[in-house]
Design a protein around this motif. Structure first.
Motif, short mmCIF file in Angstrom:
data_model
loop_
_atom_site.label_atom_id
_atom_site.label_comp_id
_atom_site.label_asym_id
_atom_site.label_seq_id
_atom_site.Cartn_x
_atom_site.Cartn_y
_atom_site.Cartn_z
N UNK A 44 0.83 -1.21 0.00
CA UNK A 44 0.00 0.00 0.00
C UNK A 44 0.86 1.26 0.00
N UNK A 45 1.98 1.22 0.74
CA UNK A 45 2.87 2.38 0.75
C UNK A 45 3.48 2.62 -0.62
N UNK A 46 3.82 1.54 -1.32
CA UNK A 46 4.38 1.69 -2.66
C UNK A 46 3.33 2.22 -3.63
N UNK A 47 2.11 1.74 -3.51
CA UNK A 47 1.02 2.22 -4.36
C UNK A 47 0.79 3.71 -4.13
N UNK A 48 0.80 4.14 -2.87
CA UNK A 48 0.61 5.56 -2.56
C UNK A 48 1.68 6.41 -3.23
N UNK A 49 2.92 5.90 -3.23
CA UNK A 49 4.02 6.63 -3.88
C UNK A 49 3.82 6.69 -5.39
N UNK A 50 3.39 5.59 -5.98
CA UNK A 50 3.17 5.56 -7.43
C UNK A 50 2.02 6.49 -7.83
N UNK A 51 1.02 6.54 -7.02
CA UNK A 51 -0.15 7.36 -7.34
C UNK A 51 0.18 8.85 -7.32
N UNK A 56 -1.85 4.56 -12.31
CA UNK A 56 -2.95 3.71 -11.86
C UNK A 56 -2.33 2.47 -11.24
N UNK A 57 -2.26 2.46 -9.92
CA UNK A 57 -1.62 1.36 -9.20
C UNK A 57 -2.58 0.75 -8.20
N UNK A 58 -2.35 -0.51 -7.88
CA UNK A 58 -3.26 -1.25 -7.01
C UNK A 58 -2.45 -2.22 -6.16
N UNK A 59 -2.74 -2.28 -4.86
CA UNK A 59 -2.00 -3.14 -3.93
C UNK A 59 -2.72 -4.47 -3.73
N UNK A 60 -1.95 -5.53 -3.73
CA UNK A 60 -2.49 -6.87 -3.47
C UNK A 60 -1.61 -7.55 -2.42
N UNK A 61 -2.22 -7.96 -1.32
CA UNK A 61 -1.50 -8.71 -0.31
C UNK A 61 -1.67 -10.20 -0.61
N UNK A 62 -0.58 -10.90 -0.89
CA UNK A 62 -0.68 -12.32 -1.19
C UNK A 62 0.67 -12.99 -0.98
N UNK A 63 0.62 -14.26 -0.61
CA UNK A 63 1.81 -15.10 -0.47
C UNK A 63 2.01 -15.85 -1.78
N UNK A 64 3.12 -15.62 -2.46
CA UNK A 64 3.35 -16.26 -3.76
C UNK A 64 3.44 -17.78 -3.64
#
Length: 241
Positions: A44-51, A56-64
């Motif tokens: 989310x912090x990275x998305x906020x920086x990109x925005x 147009x950025x979107x955060x996804x929390x997931x374990x690969x």
């Protein structure tokens, strides 16, 4: 060269280090970026920086390393953006210790994250890309996929395995207009190295932005061309001759 404007790119481990640098490099070219990370707050912090730069950025929390979460993440990207043009398998972990000290569950965790994760992501991303008529997968390997040093057995095994997976995907998916490339990244000034090896001389390492720019270049190649493998090293690299 192809434009990245409005192309949808999913970057795993995108919250910091090389992943963050890749997200930033692609955003500058007008790409729409899905930032996937194990830690929601980091993504989310990275998305906020990109925005801040109108990306147009979107955060996804997931374990690969979790198949259900991987499938859900791919579906979420398509739901949010309408398509998936490229996948960058960047997420990776390591454990610095001898084989004797390495616990079996630690071995499993590293292999699951560094090798099984890219396999599952490529598997489900490729299904979406087939429906669209093509796409691109970039796997971030390491000089650890070409030579070995002590106290990194699981990491070496995972990265050598990732190289084999990449070559197999390259051979298998070309006829479906899905490009697959492997980037061998030499030492970078990222938390992955500097947090674990505080005595390491940063002057021996490269800016992750330089590796990120290589990823950007691979994604802008003409439709008829793919670079299957590329190695990006700092000029004073110590892990490669």
């Amino acid at each position: 060269m192809n434009s990245l404007k409005n192309k949808v790119v999913l970057v795993t481990g995108g919250g910091r280090g090389l992943g963050a640098a890749i997200c930033q490099a692609l955003a500058k070219e007008g790409a729409r970026v899905a930032v996937m990370d194990l830690h929601a707050e980091t993504a989310q912090a990275q998305v906020a920086e990109l925005q801040q730069s109108d990306c147009h950025a979107y955060a996804i929390r997931a374990d690969v390393g979790d198949e259900a979460q991987v499938k859900a993440a791919i579906s979420e990207v398509v739901k949010v953006f309408g398509r998936l043009d490229a996948l960058v398998n960047n997420a990776g972990i390591d454990k610095t210790c001898s084989v004797d000290e390495l616990e079996c569950d630690e071995w499993d965790r590293i292999i699951r994250t560094n090798l099984s994760g890219p396999f599952m992501l490529a598997k489900y991303a490729a299904r979406q890309m087939r429906e669209q008529g093509g796409g691109q997968i970039i796997n971030i390997a390491s000089t650890a996929a070409r030579r070995a040093w002590p106290n990194a057995a699981a990491y070496h095994a995972s990265k050598w395995g990732l190289l084999g997976l990449s070559q197999a995907l390259h051979a298998e998916l070309r006829s479906e207009r899905i490009k697959v490339s492997t980037v061998f990244a030499g030492g970078m000034r990222t938390p992955f190295l500097l947090d674990r090896f505080p005595d390491l001389d940063p002057g021996l390492l490269q800016d992750p932005a330089n590796v990120a720019d290589t990823v950007r270049y691979l994604l802008t190649l003409p439709e008829e061309t793919v670079i299957a493998e590329v190695m990006v090293l700092p000029m004073r690299e110590t892990s490669w001759p």
